[in-house]
Motif scaffolding. Structure first.
Motif, short mmCIF file in Angstrom:
data_model
loop_
_atom_site.label_atom_id
_atom_site.label_comp_id
_atom_site.label_asym_id
_atom_site.label_seq_id
_atom_site.Cartn_x
_atom_site.Cartn_y
_atom_site.Cartn_z
N ASN A 64 0.81 -1.22 0.00
CA ASN A 64 0.00 0.00 0.00
C ASN A 64 0.85 1.27 0.00
N ASN A 65 2.15 1.13 0.18
CA ASN A 65 3.04 2.28 0.05
C ASN A 65 3.19 2.73 -1.40
N PHE A 66 2.86 1.85 -2.34
CA PHE A 66 2.89 2.23 -3.76
C PHE A 66 1.61 3.01 -4.06
N ASP A 67 1.75 4.25 -4.49
CA ASP A 67 0.59 5.12 -4.69
C ASP A 67 -0.40 4.56 -5.69
N HIS A 68 0.07 3.83 -6.70
CA HIS A 68 -0.82 3.35 -7.76
C HIS A 68 -1.40 1.98 -7.46
N ILE A 69 -1.11 1.43 -6.26
CA ILE A 69 -1.62 0.12 -5.86
C ILE A 69 -2.65 0.30 -4.76
N VAL A 70 -3.76 -0.45 -4.84
CA VAL A 70 -4.67 -0.56 -3.71
C VAL A 70 -4.71 -2.04 -3.32
N CYS A 71 -4.19 -2.32 -2.12
CA CYS A 71 -4.07 -3.70 -1.64
C CYS A 71 -5.14 -3.96 -0.59
N GLU A 72 -5.90 -5.03 -0.80
CA GLU A 72 -6.91 -5.44 0.17
C GLU A 72 -6.69 -6.89 0.56
N ARG A 73 -7.01 -7.21 1.81
CA ARG A 73 -6.69 -8.53 2.37
C ARG A 73 -7.87 -9.49 2.31
N PHE A 74 -7.51 -10.76 2.15
CA PHE A 74 -8.45 -11.87 2.25
C PHE A 74 -7.88 -12.86 3.26
N VAL A 75 -8.72 -13.35 4.16
CA VAL A 75 -8.31 -14.38 5.10
C VAL A 75 -9.24 -15.58 4.96
N TYR A 76 -8.79 -16.71 5.48
CA TYR A 76 -9.62 -17.91 5.42
C TYR A 76 -10.80 -17.72 6.38
N PRO A 77 -12.03 -17.80 5.89
CA PRO A 77 -13.19 -17.45 6.72
C PRO A 77 -13.47 -18.48 7.81
N GLN A 78 -13.97 -17.99 8.94
CA GLN A 78 -14.44 -18.84 10.02
C GLN A 78 -15.96 -18.90 9.99
N ASP A 79 -16.48 -20.07 10.27
CA ASP A 79 -17.92 -20.26 10.38
C ASP A 79 -18.64 -19.69 9.16
N SER A 80 -19.51 -18.71 9.38
CA SER A 80 -20.30 -18.17 8.27
C SER A 80 -19.75 -16.83 7.75
N GLU A 81 -18.49 -16.53 8.06
CA GLU A 81 -17.91 -15.29 7.56
C GLU A 81 -17.91 -15.28 6.03
N PRO A 82 -18.10 -14.13 5.43
CA PRO A 82 -18.05 -14.04 3.96
C PRO A 82 -16.62 -14.12 3.46
N PHE A 83 -16.43 -14.73 2.30
CA PHE A 83 -15.10 -14.74 1.69
C PHE A 83 -15.00 -13.53 0.77
N ARG A 84 -14.74 -12.42 1.37
CA ARG A 84 -14.62 -11.13 0.69
C ARG A 84 -13.42 -10.39 1.25
N SER A 85 -12.99 -9.35 0.55
CA SER A 85 -11.87 -8.56 1.06
C SER A 85 -12.27 -7.87 2.35
N LEU A 86 -11.33 -7.74 3.26
CA LEU A 86 -11.63 -7.13 4.55
C LEU A 86 -11.92 -5.64 4.41
N GLU A 87 -11.26 -4.98 3.47
CA GLU A 87 -11.37 -3.52 3.39
C GLU A 87 -12.67 -3.06 2.73
N SER A 88 -13.08 -3.66 1.62
CA SER A 88 -14.26 -3.17 0.91
C SER A 88 -15.27 -4.25 0.58
N SER A 89 -15.04 -5.47 1.09
CA SER A 89 -15.96 -6.59 0.90
C SER A 89 -16.16 -6.94 -0.58
N ARG A 90 -15.11 -6.82 -1.37
CA ARG A 90 -15.18 -7.20 -2.78
C ARG A 90 -14.80 -8.67 -2.95
N PRO A 91 -15.29 -9.32 -4.00
CA PRO A 91 -14.91 -10.71 -4.26
C PRO A 91 -13.51 -10.80 -4.86
#
Length: 598
Positions: A64-91
Motif C-alpha cells: 500500500n506504500n505504492f501510490d498506484h496500488i490498492v491492496c486489500e486482504r483476504f483471510v480464510y473465513p471462520q464459520d459463516s464469515e463471507p469470503f470477501r476482502s476485509l477492506e471493501s468486501s469485494r470478491p
C-alpha cells in the motif's frame, strides 16, 4: 462415513459492507480504487492469526506504500464469515493481481481452497494468457515458499524467493506495465533476482519419485537465487492492532535468521546470513507503536546478544512497557531482563530444550546444558513466573528410551528446584511440557532423515508410514506413563498421524498439488487424497535420502555450498557441535560468498 478434508468455503450471498473485526483495528490502510491497480493479498488462515503475523502485516504496508496500488486482504473465513476482502468486501474475482503469503505447510490446502472459492482457476497452466480480473496473475511468497516452493508451484504464476523488501520495488514496477502473461513472466523470470516462474521449469522423476533432472526454459536461470534485506533503519513492527488478534500485543523483530545453527531448524539456514538489527533500528520499531500501547512482544530473542537485550529492556522500563515473547533462550537471561519480566507481570514463559537429553541436544547443535535449563527455570520463577513451558521434540535422529528417561529426570529436577520457591510466595508454579513430533525440513542437515526417527535401514524396509507413526505414539505413551504422578505438570502432545501430513507437504514436489486441492475443497481427507492420486506418504516423509540425491527444492539457491548440509548431518550423528555463525570470519557454509572452509 469417513471424515474428509477442510470444509469448503461458501461465498456469502449478502456480504456486509465491511468485515466487523476491522472496526477495532488501528492503522488500517484504506484506499479508493479509482485510478489504482487492485491487488488482493491472501493469508490462508483465519483472521486472528493473520492479524498476528508480522510478515503479512509488513507486506500489506509495503504494497500500500505504492501510490498506484490498492491492496486489500483476504483471510480464510471462520464459520459463516463471507469470503470477501476485509477492506471493501469485494470478491476475489475483482482483482487482476493476487498475492499470497505462506508461512506453514498446513496452510497449503487452504491456499488452494481460497483460489477456488474466489472464482480463480487454481492451476496456473489453465489460466488464460490475458491478465485481468477473474484471470489474475497469482504471486506466492513467504517462508513456506522459499523453503520449498514445489508443493504450491502448480498454483502460482510467479513465486518470490526471499524477503519482500528486497524484491517488491522492481517486481511492482514490472507488474505495473501491461503485458500478456507469457511475455510478463518471461521478462520477470529472466531479469529479476528472487523471482521464480514455476511454469518455466520441468522436473523428471524416477520410479521411486526421486528427482533425476531439473530443466529450465531458455533464458531462465538453472536455479533461482534467494534475495534478502541486508540491513534496516527501522525493525519490522506491527502495522495493525486488533483485540481479536491471536497475539494481542505490539510486535517488533530483533533480526532475521539465527546464528546458532540448530540442525533441525529451517529458519537457521534459509535466512542466512543471520542479521541482528542494531539497537537503534529496534528502538525505532518500538517507537512507532501507537500512543497508549504498552504491551510489547519481541521476535527473535533467541539470537539477540545480551547488550542489545539490556538496551531494549532499559527502554521498555523507561517507557512503562511490559514485555512478552514466544520463547526465551535459557542461556541468555540477564538480570535486567529478569527485572523487566518481573515488572511486566508476565506469568508464563517458554524455554525450548528441544532435545530430551544432553546427548540429543549435542546432536541437534542446540548448545544448552542441563545446568542452563535448571538455572533458567529457577531464575524465571524467582522473577515471578507461575507457568513454565518446556518445548521438546520426539523422533529426533538416534533417539532412544534412555534419552526420554533423561527428560523425565529433568522434569523432576526442575520441579524439585522451583517447588520451594512457589511455596514461599504462596502459589505453586505449574510446568507445561509440550511434546512435538520432529518433522525433517528442506535446507537443514536433517533433510535426509526419516519422519518418526526411524533409522535408515528400517525406513528403507518399511514402504508405508505405519511404523513411523506407531513409534512416535509409543514414545508419547512412555512419557505420559512415567510422568503421570508428577504434580502440577501438564503434558500437551500432538497427534503423529496428523503431523504426518506436515512431513509429507514439507518435502513434497508439485505432484502433490491435486492432493492439496482435494483436501482444501473438502473432497477428500489427506489419506484419501493421497490414495486417489497414487501417492504414498512413505515416499515423501519416510524414505531416507542419500548424500548425492537431487531435491526438488534445489531449484532454489540459498547460497549453501553443495555437500555442507550432509557434512553437518555426519557431525550430528557423531555428536560433534558446530560453532555459531560469525559472519565477520565464518565461511563454512558458503552463504557469505566465500569459499567454504572444510
Amino acid at each position: 462415513m469417513k471424515k474428509r478434508g477442510l470444509s469448503p468455503i461458501s461465498p456469502a450471498i449478502s456480504p456486509p459492507l465491511l468485515h466487523p473485526l476491522l472496526e477495532s483495528e488501528t492503522g488500517t490502510v484504506r484506499k479508493k480504487w479509482r485510478g489504482r491497480l487492485p491487488l488482493a493479498l491472501l493469508y490462508p488462515n483465519t483472521y486472528p492469526l493473520a492479524v498476528s503475523n508480522l510478515g503479512f502485516q509488513l507486506l500489506y504496508r509495503l504494497l500500500n506504500n505504492f501510490d498506484h496500488i490498492v491492496c486489500e486482504r483476504f483471510v480464510y473465513p471462520q464459520d459463516s464469515e463471507p469470503f470477501r476482502s476485509l477492506e471493501s468486501s469485494r470478491p476475489l474475482s475483482d482483482f487482476p493481481l493476487v498475492f499470497g503469503s505462506i508461512s506453514f505447510e498446513h496452510d497449503f490446502p487452504r491456499l488452494a481452497a481460497m483460489l477456488v472459492a474466489g472464482g480463480v482457476e487454481p492451476y496456473a497452466v489453465h489460466r488464460g494468457n490475458k491478465i485481468n480480473a477473474g484471470s489474475p496473475l497469482v504471486v506466492l511468497g513467504g517462508v513456506g515458499v522459499f523453503m520449498n516452493p514445489e508443493p504450491l508451484a502448480s498454483f502460482a504464476d510467479l513465486m518470490v524467493i526471499g524477503e519482500a523488501e528486497a524484491v517488491l520495488p522492481q517486481l511492482i514496477a514490472e507488474l505495473s506495465n501491461p503485458a500478456d502473461r507469457t511475455e510478463l513472466l518471461q521478462r520477470i523470470g529472466t531479469t529479476l533476482a528472487g523471482c521464480y516462474v514455476p511454469g518455466g521449469y520441468h522436473f523428471q522423476y524416477d520410479g521411486d519419485g526421486r528427482v533425476r533432472e531439473i530443466t529450465a526454459a531458455a533464458g531462465l536461470p538453472p536455479r533461482v537465487r534467494k534475495v534478502v534485506l541486508e540491513t534496516t533503519d527501522q525493525a519490522a513492527h506491527s502495522e495493525l492492532l486488533s483485540p481479536d488478534a491471536e497475539l494481542g500485543m505490539y510486535m517488533t523483530e530483533l533480526g532475521r535468521g539465527c546464528s546458532r545453527g540448530c540442525r533441525f531448524c529451517a529458519a537457521g539456514f534459509i535466512y542466512r546470513p543471520p542479521r541482528l538489527w542494531d539497537g537503534d533500528a529496534v528502538l525505532a520499531g518500538l517507537k512507532a507503536r501507537p500512543a497508549g500501547v504498552d504491551r510489547v512482544g519481541l521476535l527473535g530473542m533467541e539470537m539477540s546478544d545480551g547488550e542489545t537485550l539490556d538496551r531494549i529492556a532499559g527502554y521498555l522500563q523507561e517507557n512503562s512497557c511490559s514485555l512478552s515473547f514466544s520463547s526465551l533462550r535459557a542461556d541468555r537471561i540477564s538480570d535486567q531482563l529478569l527485572e523487566l519480566l518481573s515488572r511486566s507481570g508476565l506469568k508464563s514463559v517458554a524455554i525450548a530444550p528441544d532435545g530430551s537429553s544432553q546427548r540429543l541436544r549435542q546432536v541437534i547443535n542446540k548448545g544448552l546444558s542441563e545446568q542452563d535449563l535448571l538455572a533458567a527455570a529457577v531464575a524465571l520463577v524467582e522473577a515471578g513466573i507461575y507457568t513454565l513451558k518446556l518445548y521438546v521434540m520426539i523422533g529426533l535422529p538416534t533417539e532412544t528410551e534412555q534419552d526420554l528417561d533423561e527428560l523425565i529426570n529433568l522434569i523432576h529436577k526442575i520441579r524439585d528446584k522451583i517447588l520451594p520457591l512457589g511455596r514461599k510466595r504462596g502459589r505453586v508454579c505449574e510446568i507445561i511440557l509440550s511434546v512435538n513430533s520432529f518433522v525433517p525440513k528442506p535446507w537443514t542437515p536433517f533433510q535426509y532423515l526419516s519422519f518418526g526417527g526411524l533409522d535408515q535401514k528400517t525406513a528403507a524396509r518399511q514402504r508405508n508410514s505405519n511404523t513411523a507413526v506407531s513409534s512416535l505414539k509409543q514414545k508419547i505413551k512412555y512419557l505420559k506413563k512415567n510422568l503421570s504422578r508428577v504434580a502440577n505438570l501438564h503434558i500437551k502432545v500432538d497427534r503423529p498421524e496428523r503431523v504426518l501430513s506436515q512431513a509429507v507437504f514439507s518435502r513434497a514436489d508439485r505432484r502433490i498439488a491435486p492432493v492439496l486441492l482435494d483436501i482444501g475443497t473438502g473432497k477428500y481427507s489427506f489419506k484419501q487424497a493421497m490414495k486417489a492420486h497414487g501417492l504414498n506418504s512413505w515416499e515423501y516423509a519416510i524414505r531416507p535420502r542419500s548424500a548425492d540425491e537431487l531435491f526438488c527444492w534445489q531449484v532454489v539457491d540459498h547460497g549453501i555450498t553443495e555437500g555442507y548440509l550432509y557434512r553437518e548431518l555426519e557431525k550430528a550423528l557423531a555428536g560433534r557441535s558446530t560453532l555459531p555463525c560469525d559472519t565477520a570470519v565464518c565461511r563454512r557454509c558458503g552463504v557469505c560468498n566465500e569459499a567454504a572452509v572444510a
